[in-house]
Design a protein around this motif. Structure first.
Motif, PDB file in Angstrom:
ATOM      1  N   ILE A 199       0.856  -1.192   0.000  1.00 40.82           N
ATOM      2  CA  ILE A 199       0.000   0.000   0.000  1.00 40.82           C
ATOM      3  C   ILE A 199       0.887   1.236   0.000  1.00 40.82           C
ATOM      4  CG2 ILE A 199      -1.789   1.286   1.216  1.00 40.82           C
ATOM      5  CD1 ILE A 199      -2.788  -1.316   2.393  1.00 40.82           C
ATOM      6  N   MET A 200       0.762   2.056  -1.049  1.00 36.28           N
ATOM      7  CA  MET A 200       1.561   3.270  -1.195  1.00 36.28           C
ATOM      8  C   MET A 200       0.734   4.517  -0.931  1.00 36.28           C
ATOM      9  SD  MET A 200       3.931   2.847  -4.622  1.00 36.28           S
ATOM     10  CE  MET A 200       4.503   4.560  -4.434  1.00 36.28           C
ATOM     11  N   ASP A 201       1.405   5.564  -0.473  1.00 37.82           N
ATOM     12  CA  ASP A 201       0.779   6.879  -0.349  1.00 37.82           C
ATOM     13  C   ASP A 201       1.876   7.932  -0.313  1.00 37.82           C
ATOM     14  OD1 ASP A 201      -1.306   8.716  -0.129  1.00 37.82           O
ATOM     15  OD2 ASP A 201      -1.226   8.723   2.066  1.00 37.82           O
ATOM     16  N   HIS A 202       1.708   9.015  -1.097  1.00 39.44           N
ATOM     17  CA  HIS A 202       2.673  10.111  -1.143  1.00 39.44           C
ATOM     18  C   HIS A 202       4.104   9.618  -1.392  1.00 39.44           C
ATOM     19  CE1 HIS A 202      -0.717  12.128   0.939  1.00 39.44           C
ATOM     20  NE2 HIS A 202      -0.300  13.183   0.249  1.00 39.44           N
ATOM     21  N   GLY A 203       4.233   8.668  -2.328  1.00 45.94           N
ATOM     22  CA  GLY A 203       5.552   8.208  -2.735  1.00 45.94           C
ATOM     23  C   GLY A 203       6.244   7.275  -1.769  1.00 45.94           C
TER      24      GLY A 203
END
Length: 293
Positions: A199-203
């Protein structure tokens, strides 16, 4: 098999990847998920060797991918926005792929004609979006890749063809231990086929582990009564007397604490990948908000 270690990538003043770490095991079906703008497509372009990282390293079997033609010949890639030569037919693209990928399987290409039933001489640019995606799958599977990377792969396909495509991919994984990375917003579909999830968020990578471990470390608790002490509650809502809580911990751990509190009623349920995604990204801060127009 595939690794991204502390990878940073900026475009002007925008930091698309921020010391991103990712580890995709050999033979895994890995789902890469995240909100729009999280950096998923940028990460994928690093994995296939299109982008050079500003810092960090992108490796396949411990060897850098960028400007490595030998490694790239073992990677199949289907982007969200597919490109074909303006006047090319499926047959002409077959010849093009065969010239680039030494492992291209002509026999398999003919066998897949019976699956996709695409015109071999018609111009691909005149195909529908779904037919262009089918052509991309037919070509990519025939290169017999060791790694298959897919960005929104079944967008535009009808339900029957979606099932057919997933069947072909999972068959390749079972027979050849192909490593597959899939980026998609269809989390319910990913839940059926993936064994690992990032799970990715903001790089950045927020969470990365096997799907079984991920679903075993957070549960949904429905109960009537006071919330027991010691629970790590990520989210809570209430309808009448019934409380619904998202709780960090295994079902066994949560069950032991709730039982000791002797509530009037309780039930412990597994979370879907979609629910895990929402609560890992901030719980109520990422939920759909009611807006009065």
């Amino acid at each position: 098999m595939l690794e991204m270690n502390q990878v940073t990538k900026t475009f002007g003043k925008f930091k698309a990847l921020d010391e991103l770490c990712m580890h995709v095991p050999k033979g895994a079906v890995y789902g890469l998920v995240g909100p729009n703008g999280a950096g998923k497509s940028t990460a994928i372009r690093h994995l296939v060797g299109v982008y050079r990282p500003d810092s960090g390293e992108v490796l396949m079997e411990g060897v850098p991918v960028y400007e490595n033609a030998v490694l790239k010949s073992r990677i199949g890639f289907i982007p969200d926005d597919i490109f074909y030569f303006p006047s090319a037919s499926l047959e002409e693209m077959r010849k093009f792929y065969k010239g680039i990928y030494p492992s291209f399987d002509d026999k398999l290409f003919l066998e897949l004609n019976d699956v996709f039933k695409l015109p071999k001489k018609g111009q691909l640019r005149r195909f529908s979006k779904g037919m262009q995606k089918q052509a991309a799958f037919q070509l990519s599977i025939c290169i017999r890749p060791d790694v298959l990377i897919l960005d929104e792969p079944v967008d535009g396909l009808d339900p029957v063809m979606r099932r057919q495509v997933w069947s072909l991919i999972l068959s390749d994984v079972a027979q050849r231990e192909t490593t597959v990375l899939i980026s998609s917003h269809n989390l319910r579909e990913l839940e059926d086929i993936c064994d690992h999830v990032g799970i990715m968020d903001h790089g950045k990578m927020l969470l990365e582990r096997s799907l079984a471990d991920m679903q075993g470390s957070t549960v949904k608790l429905q109960m009537v009564g006071d919330v027991p002490e010691g629970l790590e509650v990520l989210h809570e809502s209430q309808t009448g007397r019934l409380r619904t809580l998202v709780v960090r911990g295994s079902a066994e751990e949560v069950n032991a604490r709730v039982q000791a509190a002797e509530p009037a009623y309780y039930d412990i349920l597994p979370l879907s990948l979609e629910e895990i995604f929402i609560y890992e990204l901030g719980g109520v801060n990422y939920e759909v908000k009611n807006i009065i127009l």
